[in-house]
Scaffold this motif. Structure first.
Motif, PDB file in Angstrom:
ATOM      1  N   ASN A 230       0.806  -1.217   0.000  1.00 13.20           N
ATOM      2  CA  ASN A 230       0.000   0.000   0.000  1.00 13.20           C
ATOM      3  C   ASN A 230       0.844   1.274   0.000  1.00 13.20           C
ATOM      4  OD1 ASN A 230      -2.469   1.636   0.309  1.00 13.20           O
ATOM      5  ND2 ASN A 230      -3.366  -0.287   1.011  1.00 13.20           N
ATOM      6  N   GLY A 231       0.138   2.406   0.061  1.00 13.01           N
ATOM      7  CA  GLY A 231       0.807   3.698  -0.048  1.00 13.01           C
ATOM      8  C   GLY A 231       1.811   3.978   1.046  1.00 13.01           C
ATOM      9  N   ASN A 232       1.574   3.455   2.251  1.00 12.61           N
ATOM     10  CA  ASN A 232       2.528   3.716   3.331  1.00 12.61           C
ATOM     11  C   ASN A 232       3.787   2.866   3.221  1.00 12.61           C
ATOM     12  OD1 ASN A 232       1.348   1.293   4.081  1.00 12.61           O
ATOM     13  ND2 ASN A 232       1.150   1.831   6.241  1.00 12.61           N
ATOM     14  N   ASP A 233       3.868   2.020   2.171  1.00 11.64           N
ATOM     15  CA  ASP A 233       5.081   1.237   1.925  1.00 11.64           C
ATOM     16  C   ASP A 233       6.002   1.900   0.906  1.00 11.64           C
ATOM     17  OD1 ASP A 233       4.329  -0.925   3.648  1.00 11.64           O
ATOM     18  OD2 ASP A 233       2.929  -1.597   2.099  1.00 11.64           O
ATOM     19  N   VAL A 234       5.519   2.957   0.257  1.00 11.25           N
ATOM     20  CA  VAL A 234       6.317   3.650  -0.757  1.00 11.25           C
ATOM     21  C   VAL A 234       7.637   4.134  -0.172  1.00 11.25           C
ATOM     22  CG1 VAL A 234       6.457   5.725  -2.199  1.00 11.25           C
ATOM     23  CG2 VAL A 234       4.370   4.334  -2.201  1.00 11.25           C
ATOM     24  N   PHE A 237      10.216   1.399  -0.065  1.00  5.52           N
ATOM     25  CA  PHE A 237      10.763   1.051  -1.380  1.00  5.52           C
ATOM     26  C   PHE A 237      11.772   2.096  -1.848  1.00  5.52           C
ATOM     27  CE2 PHE A 237       7.581  -2.117  -3.431  1.00  5.52           C
ATOM     28  CZ  PHE A 237       7.477  -2.807  -2.232  1.00  5.52           C
ATOM     29  N   GLU A 238      11.584   3.329  -1.398  1.00  4.31           N
ATOM     30  CA  GLU A 238      12.474   4.411  -1.835  1.00  4.31           C
ATOM     31  C   GLU A 238      13.841   4.361  -1.166  1.00  4.31           C
ATOM     32  OE1 GLU A 238       9.142   7.838  -2.940  1.00  4.31           O
ATOM     33  OE2 GLU A 238      10.048   7.806  -0.951  1.00  4.31           O
ATOM     34  N   VAL A 239      13.974   3.645  -0.050  1.00  7.37           N
ATOM     35  CA  VAL A 239      15.256   3.657   0.669  1.00  7.37           C
ATOM     36  C   VAL A 239      16.001   2.329   0.621  1.00  7.37           C
ATOM     37  CG1 VAL A 239      14.434   5.450   2.245  1.00  7.37           C
ATOM     38  CG2 VAL A 239      14.266   3.054   2.933  1.00  7.37           C
ATOM     39  N   VAL A 240      15.333   1.242   0.223  1.00 10.03           N
ATOM     40  CA  VAL A 240      16.007  -0.058   0.188  1.00 10.03           C
ATOM     41  C   VAL A 240      16.483  -0.383  -1.221  1.00 10.03           C
ATOM     42  CG1 VAL A 240      14.619  -0.893   2.114  1.00 10.03           C
ATOM     43  CG2 VAL A 240      13.879  -1.378  -0.249  1.00 10.03           C
ATOM     44  N   GLY A 241      17.327  -1.419  -1.312  1.00 12.33           N
ATOM     45  CA  GLY A 241      17.854  -1.807  -2.613  1.00 12.33           C
ATOM     46  C   GLY A 241      16.822  -2.453  -3.510  1.00 12.33           C
ATOM     47  N   THR A 242      15.919  -3.237  -2.928  1.00  9.00           N
ATOM     48  CA  THR A 242      14.925  -3.967  -3.702  1.00  9.00           C
ATOM     49  C   THR A 242      13.558  -3.873  -3.045  1.00  9.00           C
ATOM     50  OG1 THR A 242      16.613  -5.578  -4.400  1.00  9.00           O
ATOM     51  CG2 THR A 242      14.303  -6.211  -4.709  1.00  9.00           C
ATOM     52  N   GLY A 243      12.559  -3.438  -3.807  1.00  9.07           N
ATOM     53  CA  GLY A 243      11.190  -3.386  -3.307  1.00  9.07           C
ATOM     54  C   GLY A 243      10.331  -4.366  -4.082  1.00  9.07           C
ATOM     55  N   ILE A 244       9.618  -5.234  -3.369  1.00  3.47           N
ATOM     56  CA  ILE A 244       8.790  -6.242  -4.029  1.00  3.47           C
ATOM     57  C   ILE A 244       7.332  -6.040  -3.608  1.00  3.47           C
ATOM     58  CG2 ILE A 244       8.344  -8.702  -4.349  1.00  3.47           C
ATOM     59  CD1 ILE A 244      11.272  -9.238  -3.802  1.00  3.47           C
ATOM     60  N   ALA A 245       6.475  -5.823  -4.573  1.00  2.00           N
ATOM     61  CA  ALA A 245       5.048  -5.617  -4.313  1.00  2.00           C
ATOM     62  C   ALA A 245       4.289  -6.921  -4.530  1.00  2.00           C
ATOM     63  CB  ALA A 245       4.491  -4.543  -5.244  1.00  2.00           C
ATOM     64  N   LEU A 253       2.422   1.562  -5.804  1.00  2.00           N
ATOM     65  CA  LEU A 253       3.554   0.787  -5.309  1.00  2.00           C
ATOM     66  C   LEU A 253       4.117  -0.129  -6.397  1.00  2.00           C
ATOM     67  CD1 LEU A 253       5.041   0.541  -2.556  1.00  2.00           C
ATOM     68  CD2 LEU A 253       3.748  -1.573  -2.197  1.00  2.00           C
ATOM     69  N   LYS A 254       3.244  -0.707  -7.189  1.00  2.00           N
ATOM     70  CA  LYS A 254       3.699  -1.595  -8.261  1.00  2.00           C
ATOM     71  C   LYS A 254       4.601  -0.864  -9.248  1.00  2.00           C
ATOM     72  CE  LYS A 254      -0.108  -4.962  -8.400  1.00  2.00           C
ATOM     73  NZ  LYS A 254      -1.220  -5.494  -9.226  1.00  2.00           N
ATOM     74  N   ARG A 255       4.299   0.415  -9.475  1.00  2.00           N
ATOM     75  CA  ARG A 255       5.071   1.182 -10.456  1.00  2.00           C
ATOM     76  C   ARG A 255       6.535   1.335 -10.064  1.00  2.00           C
ATOM     77  NH1 ARG A 255       0.260   4.337 -11.036  1.00  2.00           N
ATOM     78  NH2 ARG A 255       1.004   5.817  -9.475  1.00  2.00           N
ATOM     79  N   ILE A 256       6.820   1.341  -8.776  1.00  2.00           N
ATOM     80  CA  ILE A 256       8.201   1.547  -8.344  1.00  2.00           C
ATOM     81  C   ILE A 256       8.850   0.263  -7.828  1.00  2.00           C
ATOM     82  CG2 ILE A 256       7.759   3.972  -7.777  1.00  2.00           C
ATOM     83  CD1 ILE A 256       7.743   3.160  -4.818  1.00  2.00           C
ATOM     84  N   ALA A 257       8.138  -0.852  -7.931  1.00  7.89           N
ATOM     85  CA  ALA A 257       8.662  -2.129  -7.427  1.00  7.89           C
ATOM     86  C   ALA A 257       9.697  -2.721  -8.378  1.00  7.89           C
ATOM     87  CB  ALA A 257       7.514  -3.120  -7.230  1.00  7.89           C
ATOM     88  N   SER A 258      10.675  -3.410  -7.802  1.00  7.82           N
ATOM     89  CA  SER A 258      11.665  -4.138  -8.597  1.00  7.82           C
ATOM     90  C   SER A 258      11.035  -5.399  -9.175  1.00  7.82           C
ATOM     91  CB  SER A 258      12.866  -4.526  -7.723  1.00  7.82           C
ATOM     92  OG  SER A 258      13.449  -3.403  -7.105  1.00  7.82           O
ATOM     93  N   PHE A 259      10.163  -6.030  -8.390  1.00  7.20           N
ATOM     94  CA  PHE A 259       9.445  -7.231  -8.809  1.00  7.20           C
ATOM     95  C   PHE A 259       8.009  -7.148  -8.311  1.00  7.20           C
ATOM     96  CE2 PHE A 259      13.800  -8.959  -7.909  1.00  7.20           C
ATOM     97  CZ  PHE A 259      14.152  -9.282  -9.201  1.00  7.20           C
TER      98      PHE A 259
END
Length: 280
Positions: A230-234, A237-245, A253-259
């Motif tokens: 969700n939105g509070n997970d953005v 994702f902005e500070v870690v190496g890999t964000g998975i939605a 969130l999906k738009r900025i996810a690595s996977f």
């Protein structure tokens, strides 16, 4: 993206990410995360819930360290049983939020160090009651109090508040009523689900909470993987190496996810760890 052979930390959101629609964590996800921890990978939860509202999940996963709760506003150490950090919302902002809710007839929940306070008749109370009914140990039950409805702005529910959640009841549109809050420089506004609009101090977010924990625990952000929906997970994702939605995540969130992995009802966390990250 984090080097897949150098993952030092896995960070998981709870509701609708690790916790499924039946409010359970799958056996597969539990076993996968426990195995990683035994191999030296740190496992951290980052949730919008109050710290008293997650102990059963913490116990399932065998976590005995810091957890990022209330969307980053409070860090609680379940090993030491103590609050490590809390960032309160300025008192005047809390008062303004309460008045706005009263004016428009919205239910709300406030998070304080001792407990959560819920407006009288708040639909979130049923959610807490259902959770508590499953807990055999009184220590695992969510700590909350239902308000009478005649408390003033100086009552305990409005003191030391570090998270303020407005309940989105079907047919109501609280986002429009709180447009003024978005312009304030002292508070964050984030939806943590389709039912909740959350307010916290400007300095508080899941992302900042993970940054603070990386300093405390010694893991590198670039080698950290975060799971969310969700939105509070953005901010994570902005500070870690890999964000998975997870598949059921919001498009933002999906738009900025690595996977993108399977949804929360099909052990999406475990699937990504084994298939995308190839850690097991």
């Amino acid at each position: 993206m984090a080097g897949l052979h150098r993952v030092e930390c896995i960070v998981c959101d709870l509701d609708s990410t690790l916790v499924d629609e039946r409010h359970n964590i799958s056996r597969e996800d539990i076993e996968t995360l426990r195995t990683l921890e035994k191999r030296g990978v740190k496992v951290i939860l980052a949730t919008g819930r109050h710290y008293s509202f997650i102990r059963s999940f913490v116990d399932m996963l065998g976590i005995r360290g810091p957890v990022c709760t209330s969307s980053g506003a409070l860090i609680y150490d379940f090993g030491k049983e103590e609050i490590l950090q809390v960032i309160e919302i300025p008192r005047q902002e809390v008062r303004d939020l309460v008045v706005c809710c009263q004016l428009h007839g919205y239910h709300f929940v406030t998070h304080t160090r001792e407990k959560m306070y819920c407006t009288k008749g708040n639909p979130r109370i049923r959610f807490m009651q259902a959770y508590n009914a499953l807990q055999k140990d009184a220590r695992s039950r969510a700590a909350y109090q239902e308000l009478n409805g005649d408390e003033g702005l100086d009552a305990d529910y409005a003191q030391g508040v570090y998270k303020f959640s407005v309940v989105n009841v079907t047919g109501q549109h609280p986002f429009e009523s709180f447009a003024w809050a978005v312009k304030r420089e002292t508070i964050n506004v984030d939806p943590s689900s389709e039912h909740l609009l959350d307010f916290s101090a400007k300095e508080a977010s899941k992302g900042q909470g993970i940054i603070d924990l990386s300093r405390r625990l010694g893991f590198r952000l670039e080698n950290t993987v975060a799971f969310g929906d969700n939105g509070n997970d953005v901010s994570m994702f902005e500070v870690v190496g890999t964000g998975i939605a997870v598949e059921n995540a919001v498009e933002e969130l999906k738009r900025i996810a690595s996977f993108i992995t399977r949804d929360c009802n099909h052990s999406g966390v475990s699937y990504a760890i084994k298939t995308h990250l190839k850690l097991l």
